[in-house]
Design an enzyme around this catalytic site. Structure first.
Site, PDB file in Angstrom:
ATOM      1  CB  CYS A  69      25.334  24.206  54.476  1.00  0.00           C
ATOM      2  SG  CYS A  69      26.297  25.613  55.227  1.00  0.00           S
ATOM      3  CB  CYS A  72      28.222  22.645  56.690  1.00  0.00           C
ATOM      4  SG  CYS A  72      26.832  24.246  57.010  1.00  0.00           S
TER       5      CYS A  72
END
Length: 145
Positions: A69, A72
């Site tokens: 991600c 993230c």
């Protein structure tokens, strides 16, 4: 037609092997959650599938993320820096949703990054999406004194 059947057999067989090894691995894991802290003051990385219980005194700030991600990965250094600044005021932990799906289910994670704050009384406040440092500090300052 024979090649098609062979390929289908290989795919089905691989699926059963993967599912079977997953089940046996799940049976062998400890029921006690394993947490690792690389350096003093850095967030704890939650590595096993288990529920997270509230701390009796401090809020627990949990970063739900995954290695694949992008947002993230951008948020990770902000989370780590803030965890160091709030040391002793809250417990900070990161949970990889791919490695800990049961934990992600406990906090109803449907999108990442998600930050959840588990209060000592068991209440949970969550937000989803990338936050810059000011947004993150604003979010946690309502719960972390």
């Amino acid at each position: 037609m024979t090649l098609r059947k062979l390929l289908l057999s290989v795919i089905v067989g691989a699926t059963f092997v993967a599912c079977g090894s997953s089940d046996s691995a799940a049976k062998e894991t400890n029921t006690k959650p394993e947490m690792t802290q690389v350096k003093e003051g850095e967030p704890i990385v939650y590595t096993l599938n288990s529920t997270i219980s509230p701390d009796k005194q401090l809020p627990t700030v949990i970063d739900f993320s995954a290695t694949w991600c992008g947002p993230c990965r951008r948020f990770a250094p902000i989370f780590e820096e803030t965890a160091k600044e709030y040391k002793g005021k809250a417990i900070f932990m990161s949970v990889d949703v791919d490695n800990s799906p049961e934990t992600a289910r406990q906090f109803e994670v449907s999108a990442i990054p998600q930050v959840s704050i588990l209060m000592p009384d068991g209440t949970i406040t969550s937000t989803v999406g990338f936050m810059d440092k000011d947004q993150f500090v604003d979010f946690i300052s309502k719960a972390v004194k």
